[in-house]
Design a protein around this motif. Structure first.
Motif, PDB file in Angstrom:
ATOM      1  N   ARG A 224      29.840  45.469 -80.378  1.00 51.22           N
ATOM      2  CA  ARG A 224      29.816  44.545 -79.257  1.00 51.22           C
ATOM      3  C   ARG A 224      28.372  44.156 -78.984  1.00 51.22           C
ATOM      4  NH1 ARG A 224      31.980  48.921 -77.412  1.00 51.22           N
ATOM      5  NH2 ARG A 224      30.556  49.152 -75.631  1.00 51.22           N
ATOM      6  N   VAL A 225      28.102  42.875 -78.786  1.00 52.16           N
ATOM      7  CA  VAL A 225      26.758  42.410 -78.430  1.00 52.16           C
ATOM      8  C   VAL A 225      26.696  42.316 -76.910  1.00 52.16           C
ATOM      9  CG1 VAL A 225      25.052  40.575 -78.636  1.00 52.16           C
ATOM     10  CG2 VAL A 225      26.515  41.143 -80.595  1.00 52.16           C
ATOM     11  N   ILE A 226      25.964  43.239 -76.294  1.00 51.05           N
ATOM     12  CA  ILE A 226      25.853  43.260 -74.836  1.00 51.05           C
ATOM     13  C   ILE A 226      24.915  42.169 -74.347  1.00 51.05           C
ATOM     14  CG2 ILE A 226      25.183  44.645 -72.837  1.00 51.05           C
ATOM     15  CD1 ILE A 226      27.740  45.556 -74.263  1.00 51.05           C
ATOM     16  N   GLY A 227      23.833  41.947 -75.081  1.00 48.66           N
ATOM     17  CA  GLY A 227      22.886  40.918 -74.689  1.00 48.66           C
ATOM     18  C   GLY A 227      21.563  41.098 -75.396  1.00 48.66           C
ATOM     19  N   ALA A 228      20.583  40.291 -74.997  1.00 43.38           N
ATOM     20  CA  ALA A 228      19.255  40.340 -75.602  1.00 43.38           C
ATOM     21  C   ALA A 228      18.206  40.078 -74.539  1.00 43.38           C
ATOM     22  CB  ALA A 228      19.125  39.321 -76.725  1.00 43.38           C
ATOM     23  N   ALA A 250      24.262  44.263 -67.149  1.00 40.73           N
ATOM     24  CA  ALA A 250      25.228  44.436 -68.230  1.00 40.73           C
ATOM     25  C   ALA A 250      25.030  45.765 -68.941  1.00 40.73           C
ATOM     26  CB  ALA A 250      25.111  43.283 -69.222  1.00 40.73           C
ATOM     27  N   MET A 251      23.773  46.178 -69.109  1.00 40.22           N
ATOM     28  CA  MET A 251      23.492  47.459 -69.757  1.00 40.22           C
ATOM     29  C   MET A 251      23.983  48.628 -68.905  1.00 40.22           C
ATOM     30  SD  MET A 251      19.696  46.751 -71.386  1.00 40.22           S
ATOM     31  CE  MET A 251      19.537  48.425 -72.032  1.00 40.22           C
ATOM     32  N   ARG A 252      23.777  48.529 -67.586  1.00 42.27           N
ATOM     33  CA  ARG A 252      24.268  49.595 -66.704  1.00 42.27           C
ATOM     34  C   ARG A 252      25.786  49.707 -66.789  1.00 42.27           C
ATOM     35  NH1 ARG A 252      20.352  47.340 -62.994  1.00 42.27           N
ATOM     36  NH2 ARG A 252      18.580  48.755 -62.736  1.00 42.27           N
ATOM     37  N   GLU A 253      26.465  48.551 -66.744  1.00 40.44           N
ATOM     38  CA  GLU A 253      27.927  48.555 -66.770  1.00 40.44           C
ATOM     39  C   GLU A 253      28.470  49.106 -68.081  1.00 40.44           C
ATOM     40  OE1 GLU A 253      28.942  44.523 -65.978  1.00 40.44           O
ATOM     41  OE2 GLU A 253      28.491  44.658 -63.825  1.00 40.44           O
TER      42      GLU A 253
END
Length: 319
Positions: A224-228, A250-253
């Protein structure tokens, strides 16, 4: 069908050999001007792949230096001229080599055969994160196809076809044998990556990177790509404060505490997340956009992918 421009180019390429033959036939003391066929490749990742295929059958010139950024590297006047003297130009395309593509276009206009590898391997559409929402950046294709070794296998076979079709004087049997050998190595790489990634629990298969570069790897191997940190497919973009807030949320979630940063880029932006998330973020270096010098960790595509797989597996299973 051969175009008039392509015919003229081939005649120019044949001229040195014809002169050499004329000298031999007349016993004239001429200096040999025979010219080896030329393949010019824009990026060093594609350059390594092309060299594996071509071997000694032609001279392969790679324009992008080790540890460079494909989104921002430029060409000297001498390098630009190399493109127009080539029998074949191999380039990634899909907007990757942003400062070089105009030179590739100029070479094509002058009659040089060109091959855009990225467009030929079923490119994915860029998506900033896997949230099921709309596609990002106007539906632009993602140029980073090399993170999927299966697509590299397809590209390698197509490059071989282009070399055989457009580069005069190469031995087709040798090119095919080189390609078959390399295809086997790529198949072994894929199997090894699958086995390595199997160690990562499903809930930890989440990626955060400096910019969006691993979409193909995520699609192929179930991540899954959480973000950048840089919310774009290019390193030339910059994040806003709201981008960073969204990413840290998003990283915390997702419970993600590992950020993968390209070894050729400064890690300042990734380090910012350590402050945002209370200093509990681990930054792991990957070779995502460029090979290194020989012996420096990622001197070939195969070495790069194995190093990245090891770093990703360790980064997501420890800490």
């Amino acid at each position: 069908m051969t175009t008039p421009k392509r015919t003229a180019l081939r005649l120019r390429r044949l001229l040195p050999s014809l002169l050499a033959l004329a000298c031999a036939a007349t016993a004239t003391a001429c200096t040999s001007t025979e010219d080896q066929p030329r393949v010019v490749v824009t990026t060093n990742i594609l350059g390594d792949i092309t060299r594996e295929i071509v071997g000694d059958e032609a001279d392969v010139t790679v324009l992008m230096k080790p540890n460079a950024d494909p989104h921002s590297f430029g060409l000297s006047a001498v390098q630009a001229a190399e493109l127009e003297r080539a029998d074949l130009v191999v380039f990634n395309g899909l907007g990757l080599e942003e400062n070089v593509l105009r030179h590739v276009d100029a070479a094509r206009e002058s009659g040089v055969a060109t091959f855009e590898a990225g467009r030929a391997v079923d490119p994915l559409t860029f998506r900033a994160h896997d949230d099921g929402g709309p596609e990002e950046e106007g539906g632009q294709p993602d140029p980073h196809f090399w993170t999927d070794p299966d697509r590299v296998r397809k590209a390698a076979g197509l490059i071989a076809d282009q070399v055989i079709e457009n580069v005069d004087g190469v031995n087709e049997e040798t090119i095919r044998a080189n390609t078959d050998r390399y295809d086997g190595q790529l198949a072994d790489l894929t199997a090894w990556m699958e086995k390595s990634f199997a160690r990562i629990p499903e809930e930890k298969r989440a990626l955060v990177t400096n910019h969006h570069v691993f979409g193909y790897l995520a699609d192929r191997f179930g991540f899954r790509v959480i973000g950048a940190v840089v919310p774009s497919g290019t390193t030339l973009a910059s994040p806003s404060s709201s981008d960073l807030r969204s990413l840290t949320q998003a990283m915390r979630e997702a419970g993600v505490r590992t950020v993968f940063a390209d070894s050729s880029q400064p890690k300042r932006l990734a380090e910012v997340l350590r402050t945002e998330l209370g200093g509990r973020v681990r930054v792991v270096e990957l070779y995502s956009e460029s090979l290194t010098e020989k012996g420096k960790g990622a001197g070939t595509y195969l070495q790069m992918m194995r190093a990245n797989t090891t770093a990703m597996t360790d980064g997501l299973t420890t800490g």
